[in-house]
Design a protein around this motif. Structure first.
Motif, short mmCIF file in Angstrom:
data_model
loop_
_atom_site.label_atom_id
_atom_site.label_comp_id
_atom_site.label_asym_id
_atom_site.label_seq_id
_atom_site.Cartn_x
_atom_site.Cartn_y
_atom_site.Cartn_z
N TYR A 19 0.86 -1.18 0.00
CA TYR A 19 0.00 0.00 0.00
C TYR A 19 0.89 1.23 0.00
O TYR A 19 1.92 1.25 0.68
N GLU A 20 0.47 2.26 -0.71
CA GLU A 20 1.20 3.52 -0.70
C GLU A 20 0.23 4.66 -0.96
O GLU A 20 -0.62 4.56 -1.84
N ALA A 76 4.23 4.26 2.84
CA ALA A 76 4.09 2.95 2.20
C ALA A 76 4.11 1.87 3.26
O ALA A 76 4.81 2.00 4.28
N VAL A 77 3.34 0.82 3.02
CA VAL A 77 3.36 -0.36 3.87
C VAL A 77 3.66 -1.53 2.95
O VAL A 77 2.93 -1.79 1.99
N VAL A 88 7.28 2.72 5.52
CA VAL A 88 8.23 3.66 4.94
C VAL A 88 7.56 5.03 4.84
O VAL A 88 6.47 5.15 4.28
N VAL A 89 8.22 6.05 5.37
CA VAL A 89 7.73 7.43 5.28
C VAL A 89 8.79 8.24 4.54
O VAL A 89 9.95 8.28 4.95
N THR A 90 8.38 8.85 3.44
CA THR A 90 9.29 9.59 2.57
C THR A 90 8.88 11.06 2.56
O THR A 90 7.69 11.37 2.46
N ASP A 91 9.87 11.95 2.67
CA ASP A 91 9.59 13.38 2.60
C ASP A 91 10.73 14.07 1.85
O ASP A 91 11.72 13.44 1.50
N TRP A 134 12.36 4.20 7.48
CA TRP A 134 11.59 2.97 7.49
C TRP A 134 11.76 2.22 8.80
O TRP A 134 12.74 2.41 9.51
N ALA A 135 10.77 1.41 9.08
CA ALA A 135 10.81 0.54 10.27
C ALA A 135 10.23 -0.80 9.87
O ALA A 135 9.21 -0.87 9.20
#
Length: 140
Positions: A19-20, A76-77, A88-91, A134-135
């Motif tokens: 998912y994103e 994103a998952v 994942v978190v992108t900025d 990410w984690a």
């Protein structure tokens, strides 16, 4: 504009696509990102991870909202293995998050400590002109 997770998305059992979603970098992105993660885990029949995973994504998105630059944040998952997920978190900010040691009187500063306690691994990495944090967490 905040988008909600698309109902027509059907993530694979493992691996891509997952998912994103991309959100405006606003506080309202946090509950929407929690919903995205919960929806993915429900689809993948991994409810045991939901409580910790929604807290992890909330902390990572909150950091992006408070400290990043740019108008958007992407969440994103992914499911790299049957019993493992990656959030994942992108900025757009090149500045990496900093692990703080909050005093008992501090109202904040514990988010990455919590992420480190709940995730098997986490990391920040350069991604284009910005970064992604990410984690990974999973069932043992």
């Amino acid at each position: 504009m905040i988008t909600t997770p698309r109902r027509d998305m059907r993530p694979s059992c493992t691996g891509a696509p997952g998912y994103e979603e991309t959100y405006d970098r606003q506080p309202e992105a946090v509950p929407t990102a929690r919903h995205l993660v919960a929806q993915a885990l429900d689809t993948w029949a991994l409810p045991q991870l939901t409580e910790d995973a929604v807290l992890v994504v909330a902390e990572l998105v909150t950091n992006a909202v408070k400290h990043a630059t740019g108008a958007r944040v992407t969440v994103a998952v992914e499911r790299p293995a049957a019993r493992t997920i990656r959030i994942v978190v992108t900025d757009a900010s090149p500045t990496f998050p900093k692990l703080r040691h909050a005093s008992p009187d501090d109202e904040g500063g514990r988010g990455l400590v919590l992420v480190g306690c709940m995730a098997h691994a986490w990391r920040a990495e350069r991604y284009g002109r910005g970064k992604r944090v990410w984690a990974e967490m999973g069932l043992r």
